[in-house]
Scaffold this motif. Sequence first.
Motif: not given
Length: 302
Positions: A36-37, A145-150
């Motif tokens: 994500r970063i 967007c599928i995973g909980r990248c945050c």
Amino acid sequence: MQTVTRYINDLNAAIGAAWNRFWFTPTTATTLGVLRIATGLLAIYAVATYATDLERWFASDGMLPVSLIRELWSGQRSLLDYVPDGLLWPAYWISLAVLGFYTLGIGGRAMAIAATLVTLSFFTRAPLLIGEFEHILIMLMTYLCIGRCCDALSILSRFQRSARTPSPFLLPPSPFNTISLRLIQVHLAIIHLMMGWAQLAVPDAAWWSGEGVWLAAARPGMSLVDLSGLVDHPRIVAAWSHAITLYLLAFPVLVWKRLARPLILILGVCVWTSFAVASGWVPFCLAMLTGLAAFIEPRSVK
């Protein structure tokens, strides 16, 4: 017949268990946080490059009016199609803000989807300006967007560590994180395979003769360093070119082997870094290097 039936049942159960283990084993979001970063920074760079010619490209009287894009790419739509000229700059700064929040991990999956839509809108609004880098970047952002990248390496994760009562803030491993990683991994393996196949598809092409790297480096103003001295060392150029092709073809096979994976990833770093130096395609190579991070186990990142 009973033996055959038992064998088929055992085989089916083993395949099903391996399939479920591959796709749906819950994992933490640590690797997704790294991705994500990296994708957020690349997306900020990609959108920021439009600033110098924003009105020239996207205004109603600019070089790429909406009518022209819809005529050339029927059915293609962008959020920027509905932004009037007077709101073009506010929409641009809002887009950068969304990407900044996404990079910091603020907003969860909703912000990841918003960042992907914002980035995709710029790409689809000006399809004549994009290349391989943009396609790789949007692929990575879409699967994130599928995973909980945050959940990891974000403002939220720092708040979790500082909370005195962690139970309400604990974010357990999720199968969606695994699905996100696997889709990136499979897609990246296919990309490597197709690039290697494309290099060998034409027997008379430069990559067969070992001149592929030289043709990439010989373009005026593209190479990051002066490689003109290699003209007197064709064997070095050929070895470099064939090493890239061999890596592209070996990657889809060896990257799934646990013992071979570290070696193939290290080789990937060397290949994409060297190709960035030779070709000047730095954003594209950085996007490919970002994709390689999807093969790093979350526990290793942690």
